[in-house]
Design an enzyme around this catalytic site. Structure first.
Site, PDB file in Angstrom:
ATOM      1  CB  SER A 171      -8.757   3.992   2.035  1.00 53.78           C
ATOM      2  OG  SER A 171      -9.493   5.004   1.474  1.00 53.78           O
ATOM      3  CG  HIS A 192      -5.667   7.849   4.671  1.00 56.91           C
ATOM      4  ND1 HIS A 192      -6.070   7.016   5.685  1.00 56.91           N
ATOM      5  CD2 HIS A 192      -6.725   7.914   3.811  1.00 56.91           C
ATOM      6  CE1 HIS A 192      -7.287   6.591   5.447  1.00 56.91           C
ATOM      7  NE2 HIS A 192      -7.717   7.129   4.328  1.00 56.91           N
ATOM      8  CD  GLU A 204      -4.089   6.384   9.080  1.00 54.57           C
ATOM      9  OE1 GLU A 204      -4.201   5.586  10.022  1.00 54.57           O
ATOM     10  OE2 GLU A 204      -4.633   6.194   7.981  1.00 54.57           O
ATOM     11  CG  ASN A 242      -9.438   3.382   6.550  1.00 55.80           C
ATOM     12  OD1 ASN A 242     -10.280   3.983   7.196  1.00 55.80           O
ATOM     13  ND2 ASN A 242      -9.048   3.769   5.349  1.00 55.80           N
TER      14      ASN A 242
END
Ligand code: 3HC
Length: 560
Positions: A171, A192, A204, A242
């Site tokens: 992450s 991701h 991602e 994130n």
């Protein structure tokens, strides 16, 4: 954990002897970066194969909630999965998560039993890394600890073909640091996924300065085969989603910890007020407070700004093992739905009836007129005369303007509350009952009852800039503009990431364009003036769009 992994590998054999690298593989040059950190154009021997390869079989290392979801996504797309876990018990648990998810889909009529069996047959629980020797891609989905990831990549380096792509679902940890230790750093990328992996459509795809040209494109093609939408980014803590989501969630938890608003009100302000699919506190529980904490720590380490500092309550809850849904308890309690801990909506429970007569004070604008007509339709007598004895003074509140001056001017500030509509006045839409430092508890009760009588969902907020929904939203939007201003991602990629990764109905830039850059700027300026926190300072790019009166969607140069 590391010891366990090592012993598992020792039990099943390290298997380096099963993999025969040719001398040319061993002597392959590493792909480097220039002094300025820019990626060199890569010409290569072997790594070129990575660019156009077809992915037929993958290994998923780590079958927790995310790993099991990712394995399901691959298997549903017709790709064989070698599933690896730390030991047989963990592997059984992981396969159990996958089975439960497929069974749920069958129960809901989304899959037939035959399709379920076919998907399940593509997943091969493996006893050791040697079984991943023939995969085209391996993805690591283990806890966010670099030492564990290092061990796994070393193992994958040993067993997988040099042609295989090695991906991490990290992450926030540095994909570059993972790649740099690989024998073939050019093949290491971030891939991701978002929780729940079978549902969220974003992937991602993270390249480093070491990634061989074409690898990100291959992984992006794979993501499309999985029915996902890839967004390609470079390696920076938190990537897009994130880096925007976590500071917003952390801010929400800070508001709870400091008594700014109740848990239920914070989540309601985000869902009903902003239109997000989940409230930030419920979402923290879904992500896991331990995961959220480690992402915040990595981002704080990388960017060093106060906005990325984990609020103490996040750390305490993680320390206490109250890590969210997976632990049965986090900010909410999932073990016992009747737990008193889950019932803090009491603050807004109506103990008094709506007042019969109300003094309405506003700016003479549409909002005031709308409120007056809604009250009249609900059978409430409305006067504009503050001297007239009424049960309650309602000040039609505007974002960016405090309620208190109007309450003082009315002469009965203890009987006054603000009523702020987060959107249009419509049944079920959000009203923020704004309490000044002089509002009595009775007035707040009466204001809440009044809003409920108008059919509105209510939250209570202090008389501070942004009230509740705006406080959460403006800072979040400022982060998005700053990301664009920094040149990390453009508005379209940011909006795509937040819509497909976090289920936003509209992306941050679409929200800014809908509200108008000037109005978001005004909200931020008020917050910055009130608190002085640097994270509320309006980014110049926002001010420029406000001054030019131009939407981000229409901007010829949306970022710089
Ligand atoms: N696993 C598998 N499927 C799930 C699921 C899960 N955990 N939760 C929900 N679903 C499925 C349901 O089965 C349903 O599928 P169906 O339409 O085929 O029946 C569909 O999702 C919708 O579910 P529900 O109707 O039960 O619930 P909602 O409509 O409320 O949607 C949600 C649930 C999709 C989770 C939605 O609330 C949402 O989008 N929330 C935001 C989630 C988010 O922000 N995720 C990103 C977190 S950040 C992250 O993961 C990055 C990491 O690095 C930290």
């Amino acid at each position: 954990m590391v010891e366990c992994l090592t012993s598992v590998w020792a039990r099943h054999g390290r298997l380096t002897s099963e993999v025969t690298y040719t001398e040319s593989h061993r002597n392959m040059p590493r792909y480097g970066a220039t002094d300025t950190g820019q990626a060199l154009p890569r010409r290569c021997g072997r790594d070129c194969n990575l660019a156009a390869m077809e992915i037929r079989e993958v290994a998923v290392v780590g079958l927790g909630t995310m790993g099991a979801g990712i394995a399901e996504v691959f298997a549903r797309a017709g790709i064989g999965v070698v599933a690896l876990e730390i030991d047989a018990a963990a592997l059984n648990r992981g396969v159990g998560i996958l089975d439960a998810s497929l069974s749920r889909a069958v129960t809901k009529g989304r899959l037939t039993a035959a399709e379920q069996a076919q998907i399940r047959s593509r997943v091969r629980p493996a006893a050791g890394f040697s079984e991943a020797a023939a995969v085209d891609l391996a993805i690591e989905v283990v806890p966010e600890r670099m030492e564990i990831k290092r061990e796994i990549f070393a193992e994958l380096d040993r067993v997988c073909s040099p042609d295989a792509i090695l991906a991490t679902n990290t992450s926030s940890l540095s994909v570059t640091a993972i790649a740099a230790e690989s024998k073939y750093p050019g093949r290491v990328v971030g891939m991701h996924f978002f929780n729940p992996a079978p549902v969220m459509r974003l992937v991602e795809v993270v390249s480093t300065v070491l990634t061989t040209d074409g690898v990100a494109a291959t992984v992006s093609d794979l993501a499309r085969r999985l029915g996902k939408t890839p967004v390609q980014v470079s390696d920076r803590a938190g990537f897009i989603a994130n880096a925007l989501l976590l500071p917003y969630l952390n801010h929400a938890l800070h508001l709870l910890a400091t008594g700014y608003a109740s848990r239920a009100d914070i989540d309601l302000a985000a869902t009903v007020g902003i239109g997000l699919p989940m409230g930030p506190l419920a979402l923290l529980d879904l992500i896991g407070l331990d995961t959220a904490l480690s992402i915040m720590e990595v981002m704080h380490g990388e960017f060093g700004l106060p906005r990325y500092m984990a609020t103490p309550l996040l750390r305490r809850l993680a320390d206490a093992g109250r890590t969210g849904r997976k632990a049965g308890r986090g900010i909410y309690d999932y073990g016992d739905s009747s737990a008193s801990d889950n019932h803090d909506q009491g603050g807004n429970a109506l103990v008094s009836a709506a007042p019969d007569t109300v003094t309405l004070i506003g700016a003479g604008d549409d909002v005031e007129a709308e409120l007056a007509s809604a009250m009249a339709s609900a059978g409430i007598n409305v006067t504009r005369n503050a001297a007239h004895p009424t049960d309650l003074i309602v000040i039609a509140a505007e974002a960016g303007r405090p309620v208190l001056p109007a309450a003082l001017a009315a002469g009965r500030p203890e009987q006054a509350v603000g009523l702020h509509l987060a959107g249009k006045l419509a049944p079920g839409s959000l009203a923020e009952v704004v309490q000044t430092s002089l509002s009595s508890a009775d007035a707040v009760e009466a204001g809440t009852a009044l809003a409920a009588k108008l059919g509105l969902a209510t939250v209570r907020a202090p008389d501070r800039p942004g009230f509740l929904a705006g406080t959460l939203l403006y800072a979040h939007l400022a982060d998005a503009v700053r990301m664009c201003q920094d040149g990390y991602a453009g508005p379209t990629d940011v909006d795509t990431a937040m819509k497909l990764g976090c289920g936003y109905p509209r992306g941050p830039f679409e929200l800014i364009d809908a509200a108008g850059a000037a109005s978001v700027l005004t909200g931020l300026e008020a917050m910055h003036e009130a608190y002085g926190y640097p994270e509320f300072a309006p980014p110049p790019l926002l001010a420029e769009h406000a001054a030019a009166g131009i939407a981000f969607a229409a901007s010829p140069r949306p970022g710089r």
